[in-house]
Enzyme design. Structure first.
Site, PDB file in Angstrom:
ATOM      1  N   ILE A  14      14.860  -1.993  28.466  1.00  0.00           N
ATOM      2  CA  ILE A  14      15.128  -3.192  27.646  1.00  0.00           C
ATOM      3  C   ILE A  14      14.605  -3.022  26.220  1.00  0.00           C
ATOM      4  O   ILE A  14      15.197  -3.545  25.277  1.00  0.00           O
ATOM      5  CB  ILE A  14      14.585  -4.474  28.319  1.00  0.00           C
ATOM      6  N   LYS A  90      10.325 -11.398  30.181  1.00  0.00           N
ATOM      7  CA  LYS A  90      10.355 -12.089  31.464  1.00  0.00           C
ATOM      8  C   LYS A  90      10.309 -11.072  32.589  1.00  0.00           C
ATOM      9  O   LYS A  90      10.753  -9.942  32.378  1.00  0.00           O
ATOM     10  CB  LYS A  90      11.581 -12.990  31.609  1.00  0.00           C
ATOM     11  N   ASP A 168      14.415 -10.909  39.680  1.00  0.00           N
ATOM     12  CA  ASP A 168      14.257 -10.397  38.310  1.00  0.00           C
ATOM     13  C   ASP A 168      15.436 -10.859  37.438  1.00  0.00           C
ATOM     14  O   ASP A 168      15.216 -11.450  36.374  1.00  0.00           O
ATOM     15  CB  ASP A 168      14.107  -8.868  38.301  1.00  0.00           C
TER      16      ASP A 168
HETATM   17  N1  LIG Z   1      16.632  -3.705  32.498  1.00  0.00           N
HETATM   18  C1  LIG Z   1      17.108  -4.779  31.884  1.00  0.00           C
HETATM   19  O1  LIG Z   1      18.318  -4.888  31.646  1.00  0.00           O
HETATM   20  C2  LIG Z   1      16.202  -5.890  31.456  1.00  0.00           C
HETATM   21  C3  LIG Z   1      14.845  -5.908  31.734  1.00  0.00           C
HETATM   22  N2  LIG Z   1      14.065  -6.964  31.320  1.00  0.00           N
HETATM   23  C4  LIG Z   1      12.637  -7.026  31.648  1.00  0.00           C
HETATM   24  O2  LIG Z   1      11.934  -6.096  30.863  1.00  0.00           O
HETATM   25  C5  LIG Z   1      10.823  -5.573  31.593  1.00  0.00           C
HETATM   26  C6  LIG Z   1      10.931  -4.060  31.612  1.00  0.00           C
HETATM   27  O3  LIG Z   1      12.145  -3.721  32.212  1.00  0.00           O
HETATM   28  P1  LIG Z   1      12.869  -2.330  31.901  1.00  0.00           P
HETATM   29  O4  LIG Z   1      12.817  -2.006  30.475  1.00  0.00           O
HETATM   30  O5  LIG Z   1      14.185  -2.431  32.550  1.00  0.00           O
HETATM   31  O6  LIG Z   1      11.900  -1.345  32.713  1.00  0.00           O
HETATM   32  P2  LIG Z   1      11.704   0.222  32.531  1.00  0.00           P
HETATM   33  O7  LIG Z   1      11.069   0.695  33.789  1.00  0.00           O
HETATM   34  O8  LIG Z   1      12.965   0.856  32.078  1.00  0.00           O
HETATM   35  O9  LIG Z   1      10.688   0.331  31.316  1.00  0.00           O
HETATM   36  C7  LIG Z   1       9.321   0.056  31.414  1.00  0.00           C
HETATM   37  C8  LIG Z   1       8.587   0.955  30.423  1.00  0.00           C
HETATM   38  O10 LIG Z   1       7.214   0.580  30.402  1.00  0.00           O
HETATM   39  C9  LIG Z   1       6.425   1.758  30.337  1.00  0.00           C
HETATM   40  N3  LIG Z   1       5.103   1.433  30.852  1.00  0.00           N
HETATM   41  C10 LIG Z   1       4.763   1.040  32.111  1.00  0.00           C
HETATM   42  N4  LIG Z   1       3.449   0.761  32.170  1.00  0.00           N
HETATM   43  C11 LIG Z   1       2.950   0.969  30.932  1.00  0.00           C
HETATM   44  C12 LIG Z   1       1.645   0.853  30.348  1.00  0.00           C
HETATM   45  N5  LIG Z   1       0.603   0.428  31.064  1.00  0.00           N
HETATM   46  N6  LIG Z   1       1.513   1.154  29.048  1.00  0.00           N
HETATM   47  C13 LIG Z   1       2.553   1.562  28.302  1.00  0.00           C
HETATM   48  N7  LIG Z   1       3.821   1.688  28.798  1.00  0.00           N
HETATM   49  C14 LIG Z   1       3.988   1.402  30.095  1.00  0.00           C
HETATM   50  C15 LIG Z   1       7.188   2.775  31.165  1.00  0.00           C
HETATM   51  O11 LIG Z   1       6.825   4.080  30.790  1.00  0.00           O
HETATM   52  C16 LIG Z   1       8.628   2.428  30.771  1.00  0.00           C
HETATM   53  O12 LIG Z   1       8.999   3.146  29.617  1.00  0.00           O
HETATM   54  C17 LIG Z   1      10.886  -6.218  32.975  1.00  0.00           C
HETATM   55  O13 LIG Z   1      10.019  -7.311  33.010  1.00  0.00           O
HETATM   56  C18 LIG Z   1      12.336  -6.676  33.092  1.00  0.00           C
HETATM   57  O14 LIG Z   1      12.468  -7.825  33.915  1.00  0.00           O
HETATM   58  C19 LIG Z   1      14.589  -7.964  30.559  1.00  0.00           C
HETATM   59  C20 LIG Z   1      15.896  -7.978  30.238  1.00  0.00           C
HETATM   60  C21 LIG Z   1      16.833  -6.996  30.719  1.00  0.00           C
HETATM   61  O1  LIG Z   2      16.563  -9.756  32.508  1.00  0.00           O
HETATM   62  C1  LIG Z   2      17.550  -9.209  32.938  1.00  0.00           C
HETATM   63  O2  LIG Z   2      18.747  -9.347  32.370  1.00  0.00           O
HETATM   64  C2  LIG Z   2      19.693  -8.683  33.185  1.00  0.00           C
HETATM   65  C3  LIG Z   2      20.743  -8.124  32.317  1.00  0.00           C
HETATM   66  O3  LIG Z   2      20.161  -7.441  31.257  1.00  0.00           O
HETATM   67  C4  LIG Z   2      21.657  -9.192  31.712  1.00  0.00           C
HETATM   68  O4  LIG Z   2      21.047 -10.008  30.788  1.00  0.00           O
HETATM   69  C5  LIG Z   2      18.879  -7.716  34.005  1.00  0.00           C
HETATM   70  O5  LIG Z   2      19.350  -7.495  35.255  1.00  0.00           O
HETATM   71  C6  LIG Z   2      17.575  -8.397  34.117  1.00  0.00           C
HETATM   72  O6  LIG Z   2      16.466  -7.574  34.237  1.00  0.00           O
END
Ligand SMILES: NC(=O)C1=CN([C@@H]2O[C@H](COP(=O)(O)OP(=O)(O)OC[C@H]3O[C@@H](n4cnc5c(N)ncnc54)[C@H](O)[C@@H]3O)[C@@H](O)[C@H]2O)C=CC1
Ligand SMILES: O=C1O[C@@H]([C@H](O)CO)[C@H](O)[C@H]1O
Length: 308
Positions: A14, A90, A168
């Site tokens: 993200i 979030k 999530d």
């Molecule tokens: N994947 C998606 O489309 C979306 C995700 N989110 C939210 O964003 C958050 C992260 O999700 P993603 O980016 O998908 O996960 P991800 O697993 O791709 O990225 C997480 C990153 O955090 C880093 N990390 C973990 N622990 C750490 C620490 N202690 N210090 C520094 N870096 C650390 C990891 O190395 C990784 O690069 C979650 O809460 C998720 O719900 C929100 C919107 C969309």
């Molecule tokens: O927060 C989140 O948003 C979706 C997706 O990026 C669409 O907004 C994803 O599954 C979830 O982590």
């Protein structure tokens, strides 16, 4: 005016897809450093931990947290203790108690905090809120279905305790519903379908209500196939409002409405900038409370194992 010097923690999906492009497009912010454990972010100083970033990086005024929810509490506490404004992805934390403690610590530190419920900033949401404000609500149907392999490829944390599984993305729908509806919502019952090799549900059905017995149903599915279905239909005495594409599209009685063209994360950072200017915070707990309540009252049903 000087830009807000920003650090970012967790340069994963993200952060790469949304945060960094939104920050770079907003002249009110200057991204100066990143702490991450994976791929580094080009063009700024990178550190392996928040502690290193705070101790030996360039000065920052604010920090955006894009790590998984597990472990985020201690990180945000550390930033608040150092007097930084915080923007928290979030779901804000792995438990409600942690999130409540962050609200209090933010207040005590006199800095600005934002729990970034990004779906609330989808283009159709504000117009939907305005239309609903004068209508008589009758029922709400939420369908929030997507493919976890597409949106969270290889993310083991999502299936572990505190990772929320289908909640999530489901919490995004709950963040919209709680933003649109005038009264607090309560979970009456929930069925959580948990793969027998995971700790978190892959699908869920919720029955919710408000104090006026508004009937609110939600269907969440994390194994839905390539084309996501992110819809909310709100039936009123005066007509039917529909949000589709996660709130990007708004229709009333089947007629598409004109909506804002600003992207979710551009609006998130504009809001964060305004909160800092106003010395204010926006740290709503209700979406996370609804998830916690679903786990409280939910019955668990084991389903087929999940493989990424
Ligand atoms: N994947 C998606 O489309 C979306 C995700 N989110 C939210 O964003 C958050 C992260 O999700 P993603 O980016 O998908 O996960 P991800 O697993 O791709 O990225 C997480 C990153 O955090 C880093 N990390 C973990 N622990 C750490 C620490 N202690 N210090 C520094 N870096 C650390 C990891 O190395 C990784 O690069 C979650 O809460 C998720 O719900 C929100 C919107 C969309
Ligand atoms: O927060 C989140 O948003 C979706 C997706 O990026 C669409 O907004 C994803 O599954 C979830 O982590």
């Amino acid at each position: 005016m000087q830009p807000i010097r920003l650090g970012l923690v967790g340069y994963g999906k993200i952060a790469q897809d949304q945060h960094v492009p939104a920050i770079l497009a907003n002249p009110a912010f200057q991204l100066v450093s990143v702490a991450t454990q994976g791929q580094p972010c080009a063009g700024v100083e990178n550190f392996r931990s928040l502690g290193e970033l705070l101790a030996s990086g360039p000065q920052v005024d604010a920090i955006a947290f894009c790590t998984p929810p597990q472990g985020r509490f201690a990180l945000v506490q550390e930033a608040l203790a150092a007097g930084k404004h915080v923007l928290v992805e979030k779901p804000p934390c792995a438990t409600l108690g942690e999130a409540m403690a962050l609200v209090q610590q933010t207040r005590e530190q006199g800095v600005s905090g934002l729990f970034a419920w990004h779906s609330r900033y989808a283009p159709g949401i504000e117009a939907a809120r305005q239309w609903l404000a004068t209508r008589t609500l009758q029922s709400v149907q939420i369908d929030w279905k997507e493919d976890v392999r597409k949106w969270h490829p290889g993310q083991a944390w999502i299936w572990q305790p505190g990772g929320l599984g289908v909640f999530d993305p489901g919490i995004n729908a709950l963040s919209i519903a709680t933003h649109l509806l005038p009264l607090p919502l309560f979970v009456a019952s929930a069925e959580l379908r948990v793969p027998d090799n995971c700790q978190s549900p892959i699908a869920a059905s919720l029955k919710m209500a408000d104090a006026r017995h508004l009937d609110i149903r939600a269907e969440f599915d994390f194994d839905h196939g390539h084309d996501e279905l992110w819809g909310i239909e709100i039936r009123c005495a005066e007509g039917v409002l529909r949000l589709d594409n996660g709130g990007a599209l708004l229709s009333i009685d089947g007629v598409r409405q004109a909506v804002s063209e600003e992207g979710e994360y551009a609006a998130v950072y504009r809001h964060f900038q305004q909160l800092i200017a106003d010395k204010a915070s926006d740290m709503d707990l209700q979406p996370l409370r609804l998830v916690a309540d679903s786990f409280f009252v939910g019955s668990r049903r084991l389903v087929a194992p999940f493989y990424d």
